[in-house]
Design an enzyme around this catalytic site. Structure first.
Site, PDB file in Angstrom:
ATOM      1  N   ARG A  82       0.847  -1.198   0.000  1.00 35.63           N
ATOM      2  CA  ARG A  82       0.000   0.000   0.000  1.00 35.63           C
ATOM      3  C   ARG A  82       0.881   1.246   0.000  1.00 35.63           C
ATOM      4  O   ARG A  82       2.066   1.185   0.279  1.00 35.63           O
ATOM      5  CB  ARG A  82      -0.927   0.005   1.209  1.00 35.63           C
ATOM      6  CG  ARG A  82      -0.219   0.180   2.532  1.00 35.63           C
ATOM      7  CD  ARG A  82      -1.203   0.211   3.677  1.00 35.63           C
ATOM      8  NE  ARG A  82      -1.599  -1.123   4.073  1.00 35.63           N
ATOM      9  CZ  ARG A  82      -2.587  -1.393   4.908  1.00 35.63           C
ATOM     10  NH1 ARG A  82      -3.300  -0.404   5.420  1.00 35.63           N
ATOM     11  NH2 ARG A  82      -2.875  -2.626   5.245  1.00 35.63           N
ATOM     12  N   CYS A 102      -5.341   8.883   7.076  1.00 32.71           N
ATOM     13  CA  CYS A 102      -4.837   7.696   6.390  1.00 32.71           C
ATOM     14  C   CYS A 102      -3.334   7.553   6.614  1.00 32.71           C
ATOM     15  O   CYS A 102      -2.801   8.009   7.622  1.00 32.71           O
ATOM     16  CB  CYS A 102      -5.197   7.727   4.905  1.00 32.71           C
ATOM     17  SG  CYS A 102      -5.083   6.107   4.090  1.00 32.71           S
ATOM     18  N   ASP A 112      -3.615   9.717  -3.704  1.00 32.22           N
ATOM     19  CA  ASP A 112      -3.433   8.591  -4.617  1.00 32.22           C
ATOM     20  C   ASP A 112      -3.299   9.097  -6.039  1.00 32.22           C
ATOM     21  O   ASP A 112      -2.611   8.486  -6.854  1.00 32.22           O
ATOM     22  CB  ASP A 112      -4.594   7.604  -4.496  1.00 32.22           C
ATOM     23  CG  ASP A 112      -4.260   6.506  -3.499  1.00 32.22           C
ATOM     24  OD1 ASP A 112      -4.091   6.832  -2.310  1.00 32.22           O
ATOM     25  OD2 ASP A 112      -4.142   5.342  -3.920  1.00 32.22           O
TER      26      ASP A 112
END
Length: 321
Positions: free
Chosen positions: A26, A134, A203
């Protein structure tokens, strides 16, 4: 008419694709690094007898990797970078060019995050309190850079459910000597008055400066703007989405409902439909700056950098015959 069957790819490519899909791998930079190395592994494992067969196998491997995470634009950017310098008249020449291109990409990736961290560190002052959402290695690079400058920082780390990536961030910040308070996602607004900067990753970033990041980022940004707290996005240039230059809309990945609720519990409460979007889109008007390894940019001007890096019409070489 049916599609031609996908060529068999190297075992390492399948393993990396599975790890990316299940989020064992990730973080945009980590995903990009793994994808580039997987292409090199495909090149090493290939037993193709002709250059055309070798390239077919390489493209097939790239498609398998590309299809794992449709929103994580660092992945196709990594593939695009490796393919850019693939050339040769023989299989061995092609193989060596893939190895060299993948190695160069990974080396630049390492340097990029360090350079980004130095830029982002300059926004942070001694005694500042940050809030994170996050898990972003680019955000951590900024904090690490500030700590190395001798600045003392504290942080509120949001849990970031349903997968609790904020726990990883909290641990990493603690390791740096940052005083960390872990909070539930819904408590963010309550503590924003105590925060000097909101730091988030991305992202992908669209040509208009919109930030696509973990679900919950947009709500945090709106609350931060209402509270007058600056919000900064730390993102390497591998996260710029070149497809948006030509009007491509960013796909928002929907993840499995099992991340939110197990089947037994769902049945107990009437088996409701479960929606689990992985990302949301934060409009540029809620973002104060985008920090990259090439400097700091207002969101609205990021398109200039994108054109410089990718041109006006980016291609996907793994789709070409």
């Amino acid at each position: 008419m049916t599609d031609a069957p996908e060529r068999e790819v190297a075992e390492e490519v399948s393993r990396v694709a599975e790890d990316i899909d299940t989020m064992e791998i990730r973080g945009a930079a980590t995903i990009a690094d793994a994808a580039a190395r997987a292409l090199a592994a495909q090149a090493d494992a290939s037993e193709a007898e002709s250059p055309s067969a070798f390239l077919d196998e390489l493209r097939a491997a790239a498609r398998v990797l590309h299809d794992t995470r449709p929103t994580a634009v660092s992945l196709p950017n990594a593939l695009r970078y490796v393919f850019r310098d693939v050339r040769g008249a023989t299989v061995e020449e092609l193989r060596e060019s893939v190895r060299e291109s993948a190695a160069e990409f990974c080396e630049r990736l390492d340097t990029a995050q360090h350079d980004l961290g130095r830029v982002g560190a300059n926004r942070l002052r001694d005694g500042d309190t940050i809030m994170t959402h996050c898990h972003s290695t680019d955000v951590l690079a900024c904090v690490e850079g500030a700590v190395e400058q001798g600045k003392s920082l504290s942080a509120y780390a949001k849990e970031t459910r349903p997968r609790n990536q904020g726990h990883i961030t909290a641990d990493a910040l603690s390791e740096m000597g940052v005083d960390v308070t872990l909070i539930v996602d819904s408590a963010a607004r309550r503590y924003l008055n105590d925060v000097d900067h909101v730091l988030v990753g991305a992202d992908s970033i669209a040509a208009d400066g919109s930030v696509i990041n973990k679900i919950g980022t947009s709500g945090l940004a709106v609350n931060a703007r209402d509270r007058g707290t600056p919000i900064v996005c730390a993102a390497q240039t591998i996260k710029l989405h070149p497809g948006t230059l030509t009007g491509h809309t960013v796909d928002i990945e929907m993840r499995d409902e099992s991340e939110v609720i197990d089947p037994e519990t769902a049945e107990e409460i009437g088996d409701p439909e479960v929606l689990n979007p992985a990302f949301d889109v934060t409009p540029p008007r809620y973002v104060d700056a985008i920090v990259t390894e090439r400097g700091q940019f207002p969101p609205e001007s990021i398109v200039t950098l994108m054109r410089e890096l990718f041109g006006e019409s980016p291609i996907q070489p793994w789709e070409q015959a």
